[in-house]
Structures are given as structure tokens and as C-alpha cells.
Scaffold this motif. Structure first.
Motif, PDB file in Angstrom:
ATOM      1  N   LYS A   1      -3.722   7.455   1.517  1.00 37.59           N
ATOM      2  CA  LYS A   1      -3.812   6.520   2.640  1.00 37.59           C
ATOM      3  C   LYS A   1      -5.165   5.820   2.564  1.00 37.59           C
ATOM      4  CE  LYS A   1      -0.123   8.039   5.228  1.00 37.59           C
ATOM      5  NZ  LYS A   1       0.671   8.364   4.025  1.00 37.59           N
ATOM      6  N   ILE A   2      -5.167   4.576   2.980  1.00 36.11           N
ATOM      7  CA  ILE A   2      -6.424   3.833   2.985  1.00 36.11           C
ATOM      8  C   ILE A   2      -7.035   3.966   4.382  1.00 36.11           C
ATOM      9  CG2 ILE A   2      -7.477   1.549   2.664  1.00 36.11           C
ATOM     10  CD1 ILE A   2      -6.163   2.707   0.111  1.00 36.11           C
ATOM     11  N   SER A   3      -8.260   4.466   4.455  1.00 38.92           N
ATOM     12  CA  SER A   3      -8.835   4.645   5.790  1.00 38.92           C
ATOM     13  C   SER A   3      -9.406   3.330   6.316  1.00 38.92           C
ATOM     14  CB  SER A   3      -9.901   5.738   5.785  1.00 38.92           C
ATOM     15  OG  SER A   3     -10.851   5.488   4.793  1.00 38.92           O
ATOM     16  N   LYS A   4     -10.079   2.604   5.447  1.00 38.34           N
ATOM     17  CA  LYS A   4     -10.594   1.298   5.889  1.00 38.34           C
ATOM     18  C   LYS A   4     -10.663   0.395   4.677  1.00 38.34           C
ATOM     19  CE  LYS A   4     -14.424  -0.663   8.618  1.00 38.34           C
ATOM     20  NZ  LYS A   4     -14.520  -1.896   7.870  1.00 38.34           N
ATOM     21  N   LYS A   5     -10.047  -0.757   4.782  1.00 36.58           N
ATOM     22  CA  LYS A   5      -9.979  -1.625   3.611  1.00 36.58           C
ATOM     23  C   LYS A   5     -11.355  -2.109   3.190  1.00 36.58           C
ATOM     24  CE  LYS A   5      -5.311  -3.517   3.400  1.00 36.58           C
ATOM     25  NZ  LYS A   5      -4.521  -4.737   3.254  1.00 36.58           N
ATOM     26  N   PHE A   6     -11.491  -2.353   1.906  1.00 34.69           N
ATOM     27  CA  PHE A   6     -12.729  -2.868   1.318  1.00 34.69           C
ATOM     28  C   PHE A   6     -12.947  -4.296   1.819  1.00 34.69           C
ATOM     29  CE2 PHE A   6     -15.184  -4.452  -2.419  1.00 34.69           C
ATOM     30  CZ  PHE A   6     -16.163  -3.466  -2.462  1.00 34.69           C
ATOM     31  N   GLU A   7     -14.084  -4.537   2.428  1.00 35.12           N
ATOM     32  CA  GLU A   7     -14.247  -5.818   3.135  1.00 35.12           C
ATOM     33  C   GLU A   7     -14.746  -6.961   2.259  1.00 35.12           C
ATOM     34  OE1 GLU A   7     -16.622  -4.834   6.492  1.00 35.12           O
ATOM     35  OE2 GLU A   7     -14.898  -4.176   7.683  1.00 35.12           O
ATOM     36  N   THR A   8     -15.597  -6.622   1.299  1.00 38.69           N
ATOM     37  CA  THR A   8     -16.163  -7.687   0.465  1.00 38.69           C
ATOM     38  C   THR A   8     -15.048  -8.378  -0.328  1.00 38.69           C
ATOM     39  OG1 THR A   8     -17.959  -6.120   0.172  1.00 38.69           O
ATOM     40  CG2 THR A   8     -18.051  -8.135  -1.152  1.00 38.69           C
ATOM     41  N   PRO A   9     -15.036  -9.725  -0.352  1.00 41.54           N
ATOM     42  CA  PRO A   9     -13.985 -10.419  -1.112  1.00 41.54           C
ATOM     43  C   PRO A   9     -14.068 -10.088  -2.601  1.00 41.54           C
ATOM     44  CG  PRO A   9     -15.177 -11.937   0.327  1.00 41.54           C
ATOM     45  CD  PRO A   9     -15.936 -10.660   0.340  1.00 41.54           C
ATOM     46  N   VAL A  10     -12.925  -9.829  -3.174  1.00 39.53           N
ATOM     47  CA  VAL A  10     -12.892  -9.453  -4.592  1.00 39.53           C
ATOM     48  C   VAL A  10     -12.119 -10.491  -5.404  1.00 39.53           C
ATOM     49  CG1 VAL A  10     -12.951  -6.989  -4.050  1.00 39.53           C
ATOM     50  CG2 VAL A  10     -10.748  -8.117  -4.397  1.00 39.53           C
TER      51      VAL A  10
ATOM     52  N   GLU B   1     -20.681  -8.124  -8.497  1.00 40.74           N
ATOM     53  CA  GLU B   1     -20.691  -6.681  -8.684  1.00 40.74           C
ATOM     54  C   GLU B   1     -19.373  -6.312  -9.355  1.00 40.74           C
ATOM     55  OE1 GLU B   1     -21.181  -2.592  -6.087  1.00 40.74           O
ATOM     56  OE2 GLU B   1     -21.194  -4.517  -5.050  1.00 40.74           O
ATOM     57  N   ILE B   2     -19.451  -5.568 -10.445  1.00 44.39           N
ATOM     58  CA  ILE B   2     -18.225  -5.272 -11.195  1.00 44.39           C
ATOM     59  C   ILE B   2     -17.779  -3.841 -10.926  1.00 44.39           C
ATOM     60  CG2 ILE B   2     -17.136  -5.303 -13.458  1.00 44.39           C
ATOM     61  CD1 ILE B   2     -19.179  -7.290 -14.367  1.00 44.39           C
ATOM     62  N   LYS B   3     -16.508  -3.708 -10.603  1.00 41.00           N
ATOM     63  CA  LYS B   3     -15.981  -2.387 -10.255  1.00 41.00           C
ATOM     64  C   LYS B   3     -14.652  -2.131 -10.949  1.00 41.00           C
ATOM     65  CE  LYS B   3     -17.892  -1.885  -5.562  1.00 41.00           C
ATOM     66  NZ  LYS B   3     -18.582  -0.596  -5.740  1.00 41.00           N
ATOM     67  N   PHE B   4     -14.376  -0.842 -11.126  1.00 40.45           N
ATOM     68  CA  PHE B   4     -13.034  -0.441 -11.510  1.00 40.45           C
ATOM     69  C   PHE B   4     -12.192  -0.383 -10.235  1.00 40.45           C
ATOM     70  CE2 PHE B   4     -15.437   1.518 -15.044  1.00 40.45           C
ATOM     71  CZ  PHE B   4     -14.707   1.049 -16.123  1.00 40.45           C
ATOM     72  N   LEU B   5     -10.867  -0.452 -10.409  1.00 46.39           N
ATOM     73  CA  LEU B   5      -9.999  -0.247  -9.244  1.00 46.39           C
ATOM     74  C   LEU B   5     -10.293   1.116  -8.620  1.00 46.39           C
ATOM     75  CD1 LEU B   5      -6.527  -1.513 -10.497  1.00 46.39           C
ATOM     76  CD2 LEU B   5      -7.803  -2.450  -8.555  1.00 46.39           C
ATOM     77  N   MET B   6     -10.552   2.084  -9.514  1.00 43.21           N
ATOM     78  CA  MET B   6     -10.777   3.443  -9.046  1.00 43.21           C
ATOM     79  C   MET B   6     -12.025   3.560  -8.170  1.00 43.21           C
ATOM     80  SD  MET B   6     -11.788   6.766 -11.132  1.00 43.21           S
ATOM     81  CE  MET B   6     -10.381   7.284 -12.082  1.00 43.21           C
ATOM     82  N   ASP B   7     -13.061   2.804  -8.503  1.00 41.21           N
ATOM     83  CA  ASP B   7     -14.283   2.828  -7.687  1.00 41.21           C
ATOM     84  C   ASP B   7     -13.951   2.489  -6.235  1.00 41.21           C
ATOM     85  OD1 ASP B   7     -15.968   3.370  -9.871  1.00 41.21           O
ATOM     86  OD2 ASP B   7     -16.155   1.241 -10.358  1.00 41.21           O
ATOM     87  N   ILE B   8     -13.108   1.438  -6.099  1.00 35.61           N
ATOM     88  CA  ILE B   8     -12.769   0.986  -4.747  1.00 35.61           C
ATOM     89  C   ILE B   8     -11.805   1.962  -4.082  1.00 35.61           C
ATOM     90  CG2 ILE B   8     -11.738  -0.885  -3.385  1.00 35.61           C
ATOM     91  CD1 ILE B   8     -12.775  -2.828  -5.455  1.00 35.61           C
ATOM     92  N   LEU B   9     -10.827   2.421  -4.863  1.00 37.85           N
ATOM     93  CA  LEU B   9      -9.855   3.359  -4.302  1.00 37.85           C
ATOM     94  C   LEU B   9     -10.574   4.611  -3.767  1.00 37.85           C
ATOM     95  CD1 LEU B   9      -6.909   4.050  -3.763  1.00 37.85           C
ATOM     96  CD2 LEU B   9      -6.723   5.002  -6.055  1.00 37.85           C
ATOM     97  N   TYR B  10     -11.498   5.116  -4.574  1.00 37.94           N
ATOM     98  CA  TYR B  10     -12.246   6.307  -4.159  1.00 37.94           C
ATOM     99  C   TYR B  10     -13.018   6.025  -2.865  1.00 37.94           C
ATOM    100  CZ  TYR B  10     -16.038   9.697  -4.023  1.00 37.94           C
ATOM    101  OH  TYR B  10     -16.931  10.650  -3.623  1.00 37.94           O
ATOM    102  N   GLU B  11     -13.542   4.818  -2.788  1.00 42.97           N
ATOM    103  CA  GLU B  11     -14.370   4.463  -1.638  1.00 42.97           C
ATOM    104  C   GLU B  11     -13.561   4.309  -0.343  1.00 42.97           C
ATOM    105  OE1 GLU B  11     -17.157   1.330  -2.617  1.00 42.97           O
ATOM    106  OE2 GLU B  11     -17.343   0.764  -0.494  1.00 42.97           O
ATOM    107  N   VAL B  12     -12.363   3.721  -0.467  1.00 39.68           N
ATOM    108  CA  VAL B  12     -11.634   3.381   0.770  1.00 39.68           C
ATOM    109  C   VAL B  12     -10.543   4.384   1.136  1.00 39.68           C
ATOM    110  CG1 VAL B  12     -12.064   0.915   0.431  1.00 39.68           C
ATOM    111  CG2 VAL B  12      -9.923   1.917  -0.399  1.00 39.68           C
ATOM    112  N   MET B  13     -10.285   5.350   0.279  1.00 39.57           N
ATOM    113  CA  MET B  13      -9.165   6.251   0.561  1.00 39.57           C
ATOM    114  C   MET B  13      -9.513   7.255   1.653  1.00 39.57           C
ATOM    115  SD  MET B  13      -9.388   8.600  -2.864  1.00 39.57           S
ATOM    116  CE  MET B  13      -8.320   9.968  -2.462  1.00 39.57           C
TER     117      MET B  13
END
Lengths: 442, 219
Positions: free
Chosen positions: A313-322, A426-438
Motif C-alpha cells: 500500500k502507498i502511504s503517501k504519494k511522492f510529491e516531487t514531479p517525476v 535527481e535520479i532514482k530507481f523505481l525501487m527508491d521511490i517505492l521504498y520511500e512511499v510504501m
């Protein structure tokens, strides 16, 4: 920005010393043995069908970035390499082989964008691989990538990771992650697990946090997973790109056999493009499998599935535009572009598309083994992808601040582009973001 | 002159058609045998659905990204190839020849239209020639053979055009027209004009790989 003067006179010991050892006789014999023994109707049809129209040119980021210099068009590279070898029936000089190796190994990412621009669907990446194969047989391969092929040969991984360092790294990451989730495990050698998770050599070598994040995602999603403790854990494959098909075969066999030994249902791979190409498309064929003997799932598809099934589940979506980069090997190579968009939209508030995108996205200029040819070619690689910088800058102008690059080579290559051209993304993997927002257990 | 005409429309025409059809079949068969001997895996990846999907996109004007990027070239290329194939098959004088020799007859083009289509082929050839000389990316990969095959293709149309209008030296151009026409037929299987034979296969193979294995578009 400073124009590096030396990009046209690169010194590479692998090429220099390799070429010094050659004789014209050896070159002729080797070229003809590869052409006769390993190629067939495909090469013949490609050479006989090509009408020299040049329509592949604009597909290539090298050509576009080097001010439309025809030496860098796909067909231009074919002309300077395989056509010449065919025309002269293998009677070419050591100097020619050195140049051909440099062209095939460092001026083509094998991204296959040109195959979508050729009216006849001629596979130029395949021809560049034949050139690399010939140069490999002649011992004229860029030094740095040859070293990684040696590493594959000796250790079955790309980065000279020793036998004990691997489980050690996993244990270290497990302990780190247990500080966050006390019940977390990285199950080693679990026979009959649903999923074997495999990564590329650089992850334990210098990106161990990715293993940490993957462990968290696996645990939270409740996946029955395992990682091998022995060799066979590395899914990467630079031998595929040096033309060392024999080592490629050994590496892929080890990978598949490890999955078979663990009796897993499928292999889930980290966010790497070339490794996916090797496991899904190339290595399996060398071993005689039409499709991989074990189901192979790229990270994008895996994230897509666990998000869709509601396991994460996503707790809070990543806000910065990607903005989202489409790596060649999993988009032109596997059509995962809609899944990566689904994952991105699930996780992020705003996705700003770069153009062109999906199958037509510009390459990162790092893949196909080019970044693995190392520092001698770094400036050339960056100068040869100005078009990518322009594409990214346009996305930035529309508001994108984070660049998602779901592939290791793309990631590293784009980091260089980002830095050199001052893009400030800023360059990220999908996983970086998933880990952050899950949603993680408290 | 009469003997020469008999010869080039008789035995030589037979030779040309035999070499064209036989040569094309030979090239096709040789390719399939070679695939079977060395790259049999190609058969297992070939997909009728994805092969046709790819061919269909690439024979439809402006259905691919690259065609849209080069609208002028796309229009010229399609008109050139359509006129190149349709004009000789449906030209009234050619149909009459078939009728006289074999009692076979089919619909034919009005002469004015055929004349216009011939001009399109000639203009297309000139366009390709200029493009070859002027565009650096095309010039770089051009060899003498490229000019020669362009000339081989243009010649029957230029001579046919001149012979049809009978402005001067009618007989000479007529003979030249027949000879260059026969030369073009023979050249198809044995030069890179063989893209006429091979391209459906290279296209279908790439389409099959992109569609069946890679789940991606190839246009």
C-alpha cells in the motif's frame, strides 16, 4: 562547457596491445571462421537487402548528438566494420580491427532503436555484435569491459565479488533492515520458494542499499522468496557484450541452474536492463532455450503485480514531479513501458513525460557495455548523447525534478549526462521511490 | 533491325524471364535452406500474426514514425514503387504483347495515366539520385553499385518514355527499352534490387521478434 579534445584519440590498452599481437593472416582466418561458422542467412539477407538509404541515421543518439556526422549513423558504423570485412573477405589490417572494435564496442549501445527506423527491419545491433564477436576472437576488446568478462569467468559475477563476500553482504543488509523491521529476513537457499531474487554484481559491490530496500519490499509484500548463497546469484552479463558467448553461456547456465536447484517458480530480477536482455532474450538462446527455462520477471513487472494485487500500500504519494526514462532492454526488449507508467502513477503525484518516449525513447548511451568500457571513453559517451540532455532538459522545463531510470546502466549513464550538462535532476530507481512511499509496519 | 527485334523479344525475353523468376526462386530457396542449416531457430520465432502486423505497418503510408518524420521521402518512395510495379504490368502495349503471344489479356491503364506514372518513376529516380549526392548520411554509405542499380531501374522507364512519344530515333529507343527492361528483370535477383525478394522476410522476422518476444512495436 569544455570540449574534451581527446575524444577522437582515445588510448585503450586492450585495443592497442591486442592489435599489436595480430597478423594479417590471423585476422583473415578469424573473420572468415566467424562469418562462415557462426553467421548465416540473417547476415546475408541484411547485407543484400540494405539499400543504403540512410533512414536509420536519425534513430541513433550518436548520430544526432554528433551533429549528424555520418560516421555515427547506424549504417555508417556497419559500413566501417562488417561491410568492409565482407568486401575484403577478411583481408583487413590490425589497425582496421582496432577501429572496428572501438566502433562496435563504444559507438553503439545495441539499443535497437534503429531497427524501428529501418524500412526493412534490419537488425544493426546484431551486426555490431558480430563485429564484437570477431574482435573478441582476435583478442581486441576494450580493457575495462574485458576485465568484467574475466570476472564473470572466474567468479561467475561481474565485480570480482568473492564467495564469502556475497552472503556476508546479504547478512549485513539483513541486519541493517532488521533495525527497521525486526522480523525481516533475507532467506538464503530456501528450496521451493516462489521467487528467487537475483541482482547484478554492482549491487553487493557498491549499492548494497538496493538489496536492503528489496528485502523490505519482499517482506512487507509477504513474498515467499529466497536468494542463493552460492554463485549463480548474479544475473548480469558483460560477456554477452564482449562477444564472449561461451562465458555468457556459462554465466547464464549457472543462473538458471541455481533457480532450478532452489526449485523456485520464477526469477525476479532487480532494476537492470542488460541483465534482463541476457536472461530473457540472449543467454537462453545460446543455451538452446527458445524462451527462458524459468519464468523471468523484471522488477518493473514485479512492482506492477504487487501494487495491483494490493500487497503493497502507498502511504503517501511522492510529491516531487517525476519524469520516466524507458530503458531499451526492457521497453524495446520486453514492452514494460505501460507497466512502468502504472507503477509510477501509483507511487507519484505527477508524471511528466519526456519526448520521445516508450519504444522511441532515446538511449542512455551507457548500455550495451559502453559504460563498462570505462574511463577512456567517458567523455566520448557523454558528448555522444547531447540529444538525451536536450530531451531531459525539455522535461525539466515542464517541471520534472526527479528522473526515474529503472535500469542500472541507464542510471549511471544518465548520472554522467546530468552532471556534465548541468541538468540538476535527481535520479532514482523505481525501487527508491517505492521504498520511500510504501506503507511499512511501525 | 527486324532480326534484332525478333531476337530480343524472343530468345532474350525468354532468358530474361527465366533468369528473373528462376533466380528469384533460387535466392528464396537458398535463403530458406541456409536458415534451415544454420539458423533454424528463426523458424521457431517467426510469427504469422506479428510478421504481418509489421509488414502491414511498413507498407501503409505514414503508419510508422520514421515515415512521418520524412513526409516528402515517404510520398516519393510510395509513388515510385507503386508506379514502378504497376506501370509495366498494366501498360496497354505490354498487355497487347501478352495477348499476342499467349492469348492472355487483362485490364490496362489509359495511356495518358501510364505516361504520367512513367514520369513519376523517372522523377523519383532523379530524387533518389539527388538525395544520394546531397545528403551526407546517404552519400557516406553510397557506393558505385547504388548508382548502377538506380540507373538499371530508371533506364527502361526513360527509354520507354522516349520510345512511346516517338520524338526521335524511335526504333533505337524501342530496342534499348526492351534491352534495359530485360536487364532490370535479370538484375532483381542478383543485385541489391533483391530487397524486393528479401524485405518481406527481414521485416516479418523483426516484426516477430518485436511482437512475439519483446512485446513491443517495431514502427
Amino acid at each position: 562547457m569544455g570540449e574534451p579534445a581527446e575524444i577522437n584519440e582515445i588510448k585503450d590498452k586492450g585495443l592497442e596491445i591486442g592489435a599489436e599481437r595480430l597478423t594479417e593472416d590471423k585476422i583473415e582466418k578469424t573473420i572468415n571462421s566467424v562469418l562462415k561458422g557462426e553467421t548465416g542467412a540473417r547476415l546475408k539477407a541484411y547485407v543484400d537487402t540494405c539499400i543504403h538509404c540512410g533512414l536509420c541515421s536519425e534513430a541513433c543518439h550518436y548520430y544526432l548528438s554528433r551533429d549528424n556526422d555520418p560516421h555515427f549513423s547506424p549504417v555508417g558504423k556497419v559500413k566501417q566494420t562488417i561491410w568492409e570485412m565482407l568486401k575484403k573477405k577478411g583481408k583487413v589490417s590490425p589497425e582496421f580491427i582496432k577501429k572496428a572494435s572501438e566502433i562496435a564496442s563504444t559507438e553503439c549501445n545495441l539499443c535497437r532503436r534503429c531497427a524501428m527506423y529501418c524500412p526493412f527491419g534490419i537488425d544493426i545491433a546484431y551486426m555490431m555484435l558480430i563485429v564484437r564477436r570477431i574482435c573478441h576472437m582476435l583478442g581486441v576488446t576494450p580493457l575495462y569491459i574485458q576485465d568484467t568478462a574475466h570476472s564473470h569467468s572466474v567468479t561467475m559475477n561481474q565485480m570480482w565479488v568473492k564467495g564469502d563476500e556475497w552472503p556476508d553482504t546479504l547478512q549485513w543488509q539483513e541486519e541493517e533492515a532488521q533495525a527497521e523491521i525486526p522480523t525481516l529476513r533475507i532467506p538464503l537457499e530456501k528450496e521451493g520458494a516462489d521467487v528467487m531474487y537475483s541482482v547484478i554484481g554492482p549491487e553487493p559491490k557498491f549499492q548494497a542499499q538496493l538489496i536492503y530496500q528489496a528485502a523490505v519490499i519482499m517482506n512487507v509484500a509477504g513474498i515467499d522468496w529466497t536468494m542463493p548463497a552460492s554463485s549463480g546469484w548474479d544475473n548480469s552479463d558483460m560477456a554477452m557484450y564482449t562477444g564472449d558467448n561461451e562465458i555468457m553461456g556459462r554465466v547464464k547456465r549457472a543462473h538458471f541452474e541455481t533457480a532450478a536447484r532452489l526449485k523456485v517458480k520464477k526469477i525476479v530480477m532487480g532494476e537492470c536492463g542488460h541483465a534482463f536482455r541476457s536472461v530473457y532474450d540472449v543467454g537462453n538462446r545460446w543455451l538452446g532455450w527458445r524462451i527462458p527455462p524459468v519464468e523471468v520477471v523484471h522488477a518493473i513487472e514485479f512492482y506492477h503485480d504487487i501494487l495491483k494485487e494490493g500487497r503493497i500500500k502507498i502511504s503517501k504519494k511522492f510529491e516531487t514531479p517525476v519524469t520516466l526514462h524507458d530503458p531499451c532492454n526492457i521497453v524495446r526488449g520486453r514492452g514494460l513501458h505501460e507497466m512502468s507508467r502504472y507503477v509510477t502513477r501509483e507511487m507519484c503525484e505527477e508524471l511528466i513525460e519526456m519526448h520521445p518516449n516508450r519504444e522511441h525513447n532515446y538511449c542512455c548511451c551507457a548500455g550495451g557495455g559502453v559504460i563498462n568500457c570505462g574511463p577512456p571513453y567517458k567523455n566520448k559517451r557523454i558528448m555522444s548523447n547531447r540529444v538525451k540532455a536536450e530531451q531531459l532538459f525539455a522535461a525539466k522545463a515542464k517541471g520534472a525534478k526527479v528522473l526515474i531510470a529503472p535500469c542500472h546502466n541507464c542510471h549511471s549513464g544518465l548520472e554522467d549526462i546530468n552532471h556534465h550538462y548541468g541538468l540538476g535532476l535527481e535520479i532514482k530507481f523505481l525501487m527508491d521511490i517505492l521504498y520511500e512511499v510504501m506503507d511499512k509496519p511501525e | 533491325m527486324h532480326d534484332l527485334y525478333i531476337f530480343i523479344t524472343g530468345p532474350l525475353a525468354w532468358a530474361a524471364f527465366i533468369l528473373f523468376i528462376g533466380g528469384s526462386l533460387y535466392r528464396l530457396l537458398a535463403m530458406l535452406i541456409l536458415v534451415n542449416r544454420k539458423e533454424r531457430f528463426i523458424f521457431s520465432y517467426m510469427s504469422l500474426r506479428y510478421g504481418l502486423r509489421s509488414i502491414l505497418h511498413w507498407i501503409t503510408p505514414f503508419a510508422t514514425v520514421n515515415m512521418r518524420r520524412h513526409p516528402v521521402l515517404t510520398v516519393v518512395t510510395f509513388l515510385f514503387h507503386i508506379c514502378l510495379i504497376v506501370t509495366p504490368i498494366f501498360l496497354l502495349s505490354h498487355v497487347i504483347l501478352w495477348d499476342e503471344s499467349w492469348n492472355l489479356s487483362w485490364w490496362s491503364l489509359p495511356d495518358g495515366l501510364a505516361d504520367f506514372m512513367t514520369i513519376i518513376v523517372i522523377a523519383g529516380a532523379i530524387f533518389f539520385l539527388i538525395r544520394r549526392i546531397v545528403s551526407p548520411e546517404v552519400q557516406f554509405v553510397t557506393s558505385a553499385s547504388d548508382y548502377i542499380i538506380l540507373a538499371i531501374v530508371a533506364a527502361p522507364f526513360v527509354t520507354g518514355f522516349l520510345a512511346y512519344h516517338q520524338w526521335f530515333a524511335y526504333e533505337f529507343f524501342m530496342v534499348l527499352h526492351i534491352l534495359t527492361g530485360e536487364m532490370m528483370l535479370v538484375a532483381i535477383p542478383f543485385t541489391r534490387l533483391s530487397h524486393m525478394i528479401y524485405s518481406p522476410f527481414t521485416r516479418a522476422y523483426m516484426g516477430s521478434e518485436f511482437g512475439g518476444v519483446r512485446h513491443a512495436k517495431d514502427w
